[in-house]
Design a protein around this motif. Structure first.
Motif, mmCIF file in Angstrom:
data_model
loop_
_atom_site.group_PDB
_atom_site.id
_atom_site.type_symbol
_atom_site.label_atom_id
_atom_site.label_comp_id
_atom_site.label_asym_id
_atom_site.label_seq_id
_atom_site.Cartn_x
_atom_site.Cartn_y
_atom_site.Cartn_z
ATOM 1 N N SER A 41 5.532 6.422 2.268
ATOM 2 C CA SER A 41 5.504 5.171 1.516
ATOM 3 C C SER A 41 4.339 4.324 2.006
ATOM 4 C CB SER A 41 6.822 4.408 1.655
ATOM 5 O OG SER A 41 7.095 4.139 3.010
ATOM 6 N N ILE A 42 3.875 3.457 1.130
ATOM 7 C CA ILE A 42 2.782 2.548 1.465
ATOM 8 C C ILE A 42 3.157 1.169 0.940
ATOM 9 C CG2 ILE A 42 0.342 1.986 1.190
ATOM 10 C CD1 ILE A 42 -0.181 4.945 0.643
ATOM 11 N N ILE A 43 3.113 0.209 1.829
ATOM 12 C CA ILE A 43 3.321 -1.186 1.459
ATOM 13 C C ILE A 43 2.166 -1.965 2.058
ATOM 14 C CG2 ILE A 43 4.794 -3.215 1.760
ATOM 15 C CD1 ILE A 43 7.168 -1.264 1.876
ATOM 16 N N GLY A 44 1.342 -2.555 1.229
ATOM 17 C CA GLY A 44 0.209 -3.316 1.738
ATOM 18 C C GLY A 44 -0.995 -3.240 0.826
ATOM 19 N N PRO A 45 -2.167 -3.622 1.360
ATOM 20 C CA PRO A 45 -3.377 -3.670 0.541
ATOM 21 C C PRO A 45 -3.752 -2.294 -0.012
ATOM 22 C CG PRO A 45 -3.912 -3.958 2.871
ATOM 23 C CD PRO A 45 -2.426 -4.001 2.753
ATOM 24 N N ASP A 46 -4.133 -2.268 -1.259
ATOM 25 C CA ASP A 46 -4.570 -1.050 -1.956
ATOM 26 C C ASP A 46 -3.474 0.002 -2.099
ATOM 27 O OD1 ASP A 46 -7.146 -2.079 -2.302
ATOM 28 O OD2 ASP A 46 -7.892 -1.161 -0.450
ATOM 29 N N ALA A 47 -2.217 -0.373 -1.907
ATOM 30 C CA ALA A 47 -1.115 0.596 -1.985
ATOM 31 C C ALA A 47 -1.112 1.352 -3.313
ATOM 32 C CB ALA A 47 0.223 -0.095 -1.767
ATOM 33 N N SER A 48 -1.386 0.655 -4.400
ATOM 34 C CA SER A 48 -1.355 1.302 -5.715
ATOM 35 C C SER A 48 -2.437 2.370 -5.864
ATOM 36 C CB SER A 48 -1.486 0.267 -6.831
ATOM 37 O OG SER A 48 -2.705 -0.433 -6.725
ATOM 38 N N SER A 49 -3.529 2.238 -5.121
ATOM 39 C CA SER A 49 -4.589 3.253 -5.142
ATOM 40 C C SER A 49 -4.338 4.353 -4.114
ATOM 41 C CB SER A 49 -5.944 2.606 -4.842
ATOM 42 O OG SER A 49 -6.275 1.658 -5.820
ATOM 43 N N ILE A 51 -1.478 5.498 -2.872
ATOM 44 C CA ILE A 51 -0.305 6.342 -3.054
ATOM 45 C C ILE A 51 -0.666 7.686 -3.691
ATOM 46 C CG2 ILE A 51 0.444 5.467 -5.306
ATOM 47 C CD1 ILE A 51 2.730 6.204 -2.272
ATOM 48 N N SER A 52 -1.728 7.726 -4.461
ATOM 49 C CA SER A 52 -2.126 8.998 -5.082
ATOM 50 C C SER A 52 -2.541 10.019 -4.033
ATOM 51 C CB SER A 52 -3.248 8.782 -6.100
ATOM 52 O OG SER A 52 -4.387 8.234 -5.474
ATOM 53 N N SER A 53 -3.095 9.572 -2.933
ATOM 54 C CA SER A 53 -3.447 10.498 -1.847
ATOM 55 C C SER A 53 -2.199 11.135 -1.251
ATOM 56 C CB SER A 53 -4.229 9.781 -0.750
ATOM 57 O OG SER A 53 -5.458 9.313 -1.244
ATOM 58 N N LEU A 54 -1.151 10.345 -1.093
ATOM 59 C CA LEU A 54 0.111 10.904 -0.586
ATOM 60 C C LEU A 54 0.731 11.861 -1.591
ATOM 61 C CD1 LEU A 54 1.959 7.980 1.219
ATOM 62 C CD2 LEU A 54 0.338 9.648 2.108
ATOM 63 N N THR A 55 0.621 11.519 -2.871
ATOM 64 C CA THR A 55 1.144 12.392 -3.918
ATOM 65 C C THR A 55 0.446 13.745 -3.876
ATOM 66 O OG1 THR A 55 1.615 10.470 -5.295
ATOM 67 C CG2 THR A 55 1.524 12.592 -6.411
ATOM 68 N N LEU A 56 -0.869 13.735 -3.720
ATOM 69 C CA LEU A 56 -1.622 14.992 -3.621
ATOM 70 C C LEU A 56 -1.221 15.796 -2.388
ATOM 71 C CD1 LEU A 56 -5.206 13.862 -4.675
ATOM 72 C CD2 LEU A 56 -3.785 15.573 -5.823
ATOM 73 N N ALA A 57 -1.039 15.113 -1.272
ATOM 74 C CA ALA A 57 -0.660 15.799 -0.030
ATOM 75 C C ALA A 57 0.694 16.494 -0.181
ATOM 76 C CB ALA A 57 -0.631 14.803 1.124
ATOM 77 N N ILE A 58 1.644 15.797 -0.785
ATOM 78 C CA ILE A 58 2.984 16.364 -0.951
ATOM 79 C C ILE A 58 2.985 17.481 -1.993
ATOM 80 C CG2 ILE A 58 5.347 15.853 -1.706
ATOM 81 C CD1 ILE A 58 4.804 12.982 -0.493
ATOM 82 N N ALA A 59 2.342 17.249 -3.123
ATOM 83 C CA ALA A 59 2.310 18.246 -4.201
ATOM 84 C C ALA A 59 1.603 19.526 -3.772
ATOM 85 C CB ALA A 59 1.630 17.660 -5.440
#
Length: 96
Positions: A41-49, A51-59
């Motif tokens: 999870s990401i809470i903070g500056p640029d979180a909306s941008s 989070i896609s990096s985490l999505t790629l890592a998990i996928a």
């Protein structure tokens, strides 16, 4: 599930500090059996941008080692992902 969690604050990130937005954190969850990143999870500056990096890592079933071997541009808020991955192994380098 046997898992590890790494949580790194944006207060340790130079870019977040220059943006005057040091509140928040990133959290990564690793399956200790497979060594793969299974959540975060990401809470903070640029979180909306970011989070896609985490999505790629998990996928793509990346391991924390694969993330720590990735070059993250400096100075960016994305470096917090790198720090959190280090937190799953040798420890975060710049944690405040």
């Amino acid at each position: 599930m046997d898992f590890s969690v790494s949580k790194v604050s944006f207060s340790s990130n130079g870019k977040a500090l220059t943006m005057n937005e040091s509140e928040g954190f990133i959290k990564l969850i690793k399956d200790n059996v497979t060594q793969k990143i299974v959540g975060g999870s990401i809470i903070g500056p640029d979180a909306s941008s970011l989070i896609s990096s985490l999505t790629l890592a998990i996928a793509n079933e990346l391991t924390e080692q694969q993330i720590t071997q990735t070059v993250f541009a400096h100075p960016t808020t994305g470096e917090v992902i790198h720090e959190a991955a280090f937190g799953l192994s040798i420890g975060a380098l710049h944690q405040a």
